[in-house]
Design an enzyme around this catalytic site. Structure first.
Site, PDB file in Angstrom:
ATOM      1  N   HIS A 180      36.856  26.363  35.568  1.00  0.00           N
ATOM      2  CA  HIS A 180      38.324  26.543  35.109  1.00  0.00           C
ATOM      3  C   HIS A 180      39.034  25.223  35.014  1.00  0.00           C
ATOM      4  O   HIS A 180      38.870  24.606  35.995  1.00  0.00           O
ATOM      5  CB  HIS A 180      39.169  27.572  35.961  1.00  0.00           C
ATOM      6  N   TYR A 202      43.244  24.582  48.457  1.00  0.00           N
ATOM      7  CA  TYR A 202      43.640  23.639  47.426  1.00  0.00           C
ATOM      8  C   TYR A 202      44.966  23.522  47.218  1.00  0.00           C
ATOM      9  O   TYR A 202      45.658  24.589  47.421  1.00  0.00           O
ATOM     10  CB  TYR A 202      42.780  23.725  45.968  1.00  0.00           C
TER      11      TYR A 202
END
Length: 476
Positions: free
Chosen positions: A70, A133
């Site tokens: 992605h 993240y």
């Protein structure tokens, strides 16, 4: 098992902007501790100040859980909380490195900064693996992603656990091969004041670049109250503010004062807020009018401002606001000449009509042609020059307005002696309307921008080309 005792530091990868980070992990028999994110320390070590706004955690209970590939429209900093992962990154941005691949393993002592548009995928190598993240935009279902198939033959990623034995979603298995991927374009550039003299030069400079948008005041008024919602600002990487109130004499009137402060300062403050909140580089064009003209040498960028009139005050205030934005260029210029009515066109027209003008001879500066100003702005952006304030004018010897007028007369085939020099005070003595005070010394030192690799054209040479090209006939 995390490696203890590493020093904080980064390693470049073959993909531009994708950097590996060693993180200091401190541990003993009880476990371990690390500073997963430290803005100041990492910034000092070279990590871009990407402004994270959201923290996400991905937990995976089985070995071989595979996610990706992605490419998101935001930057992210990925690190491991527990366990170990194999990571694969593919550059899916427009440009010469499209399709470049990098792979490595991550554990709690290693992290990676992933810039916008770089595809990322992760495969767990231990059970109960969690990775964290930080991202610099809030997740939205309307965000535009770019995807690549995990099994793409061109990328040829050597997955430690073959994909036919891994845990992969049907959606990820259906992503396109590289040949069918539409590369992610860069964040857009927005030019404000696109119909002004500088705006038209910027249109010419950036040409048909499809990532550059132009807005006139009718399209987007910087002093309007709805500026924060006027655009999807996370789609933009640069705002070039070429819009301004420049009627320096009218700015001394009650109505002009209000308009000047609204356009030149209040509107710029709103732009600065938007730039700060969205990680946008703000380019703001300033003026020699922020100085009082009393210097006996060319002004450098960090000289204290001391504007004489309202126009200069609004520009100086705007400079201070823009300088608070992390990513900013304040471009100070002087004596701007471009498409439209200007001093050079006026003098050429007077010469043609047989008028012998009296022109101010106690103000000194350098002409700056809008094409050169646009070229310099593009240079700062393309060269990733250090953020800050830059003087940008034509180069060469300083001249007075009278000397420039004499050159224009000569270049148009007329007697330069028809121009008579006159002092500023005498020139404006008979004025019937408001007059703004002018700095007598407007020469700006351009050594700083020259140090970035930009060489401004000699102002006299540019003037000669402008006049001989008959551009003044359009400007008159």
């Amino acid at each position: 098992m995390a490696e203890f005792g590493k020093a904080l530091g980064s390693t470049e990868t073959p993909i531009p902007g994708l950097t590996m980070w060693d993180l200091p992990v401190h541990g003993d028999s009880r476990g371990w501790f690390k500073e997963n994110w430290h803005r100041r320390k990492m910034g000092d070590a070279g990590l871009p100040d990407f402004g994270p706004v959201q923290n996400n955690v991905s937990f995976n209970d089985a070995v071989g859980t595979t996610r990706g590939i992605h490419a998101e429209p935001w930057d992210k900093f990925v690190s491991v909380a527990t366990g170990r992962i194999f990571g694969a990154w593919v550059d899916l941005r427009e440009g010469p490195t499209f399709g470049a691949v990098f792979t490595t393993e991550l554990d709690p002592s290693r992290a990676i900064f992933v810039p916008r548009g770089v595809g990322n995928a992760y495969q767990t190598l231990e059970p109960d693996t969690a990775y964290v993240y930080l991202v610099n935009d809030h997740w939205s279902p309307n965000a535009s992603y770019t995807f690549l198939n995990l099994a793409d033959e061109t990328a040829a990623i050597a997955w430690p656990i073959p994909l036919d034995s891994a845990e992969v979603s049907e959606k990820d298995l259906a992503h396109p091969r590289l040949a069918d991927v539409t590369p992610m374009g860069p964040r857009k550039t927005l030019v404000l004041g696109a119909n002004g003299q500088l705006g038209r030069a910027l249109r010419s400079e950036f040409g048909g670049d499809r990532h550059v948008e132009y807005a006139t005041r009718a399209d987007l008024d910087v002093s309007a109250g709805d500026l924060a919602t006027a655009r999807p600002w996370r789609d933009y990487g640069v705002i070039i503010n070429a819009a301004a109130y420049t009627a320096v004499d009218l700015a001394e009137t009650a109505d002009g004062r209000r308009e000047a402060w609204a356009a030149n300062t209040t509107g710029v403050a709103a732009l600065a807020r938007i730039a700060t909140e969205n990680g946008i580089t703000l380019v703001h064009v300033s003026s020699d009018y922020v100085f009082d003209g009393s210097s006996d040498r060319p002004y450098v960028e960090d000289d204290p401002v001391s504007p004489l009139g309202v126009y200069g005050q609004t520009k100086a205030a705007a400079d201070a606001v823009v300088q608070s934005v992390s990513r900013h260029y304040v471009v100070r210029t002087s004596w701007v000449i471009g498409e439209g009515k200007n001093f050079v066109g006026t003098m050429a027209g007077l010469a043609e009509r047989g008028v012998n003008p009296k022109v101010v001879d106690d103000q000194r500066g350098r002409l700056t042609f809008t094409a050169e100003l646009a070229r310099g702005i593009r240079h700062l952006l393309d060269a990733d020059a250090p953020y800050g304030t830059y003087n940008l004018t034509g180069s060469g010897a300083a001249m007075t307005w009278a000397e420039i007028a004499q050159k224009v007369f000569g270049l148009t085939g007329h007697d330069a002696d028809r121009v008579t020099g006159i002092g500023t005070d005498e020139y404006f003595a008979s004025a019937t309307g408001p007059v703004s005070p002018r700095p007598r010394m407007s020469v700006l030192d351009i050594a700083k921008i020259e140090s970035t690799g930009f060489s401004p054209e000699d102002a006299a040479t540019a003037l000669e080309r402008y006049v001989e090209g008959a551009s003044w006939r359009k400007a008159e």
